[in-house]
Design an enzyme around this catalytic site. Structure first.
Site: not given
Ligand SMILES: [Zn+2]
Length: 221
Positions: A52, A82
């Site tokens: 973020g 991720e």
């Molecule tokens: Zn990505």
């Protein structure tokens, strides 16, 4: 990339991630809060970008320190959504020290089209990139992502993620970043030649194998 692994210090890693984040943002390889970066700083220690935040405006104290199982050791922000993909890359190949994920527009357009990049248009691509395949689509942030990229980690130097973006890795984060630059540059030239001009004169297999042998011989000197 052999023998014992030379890890970056934590401080070097925090600085390197901020620097590369700025370059990714200024080159339009990421928009808004896209992308994520990580560096392995020890057997069981990773420094990664928080979720973020814009990669162009990070400070060293925003980084998150985590273990290989994903547990946070230090940091007031949450790690990248991720991060599982990064951890899987380090698990698959112990010689990897840094991972860069971004959405560079032309490479990502090839990923959207499901078209891999063949390395036979330029000598640099043959050496720096090899074939850049397209990993099948996986819902971002889920366990599916590490599963679809895992098969490429040992055999390839980079991968396109279908309908998503691009991923590069190396023993050193700066090498991984330069590979991302080379990937986007090569995708742009491939697009112009194949799809704008509409004509290519590819290098032959013999020319490619001569290039690879030459590069290997230089590395041995
Ligand atoms: Zn990505």
């Amino acid at each position: 990339m052999s023998g014992s692994f030379d890890y970056m210090t934590e401080q070097e890693a925090r600085k390197a991630i901020c620097e590369i984040g700025k370059r990714l943002y200024s080159k339009n390889f990421v928009a808004a809060n896209d992308g994520n970066l990580s560096i392995r700083t020890g057997e069981d220690e990773i420094i990664c970008t928080p979720t973020g935040v814009s990669k162009g405006f990070m400070s060293e104290n925003m980084m998150v320190k985590i273990r290989m199982n994903g547990d946070v050791i230090e940091g007031s922000l949450k790690p990248s959504s991720e991060i599982k993909m990064h951890l899987r890359i380090y698990k698959e190949n112990k010689q990897i020290g840094g991972v860069v994920h971004a959405h560079p527009p032309i490479a990502t357009a090839f990923a959207v089209a499901g078209m891999e990049l063949q390395p036979n248009l330029l000598p640099e691509a043959a050496i720096m990139l090899g074939t850049v395949k397209v990993a099948q689509y996986a819902t971002p942030g889920t366990e599916e992502v590490p599963e679809v990229i895992a098969p490429y980690v040992k055999s390839n130097k980079a991968v396109l993620m279908a309908n998503h973006g691009a991923l590069t890795w190396d023993s050193d984060i700066f090498e991984a970043y330069y590979r991302m630059e080379s990937l986007e540059h090569y995708a742009k030239i491939s697009m112009y030649a194949k799809h704008v001009i509409g004509h290519i004169n590819p290098l032959t297999d013999l020319e490619i194998s001569k290039l690879i042998k030459n590069a290997e011989d230089r590395r041995k000197l």
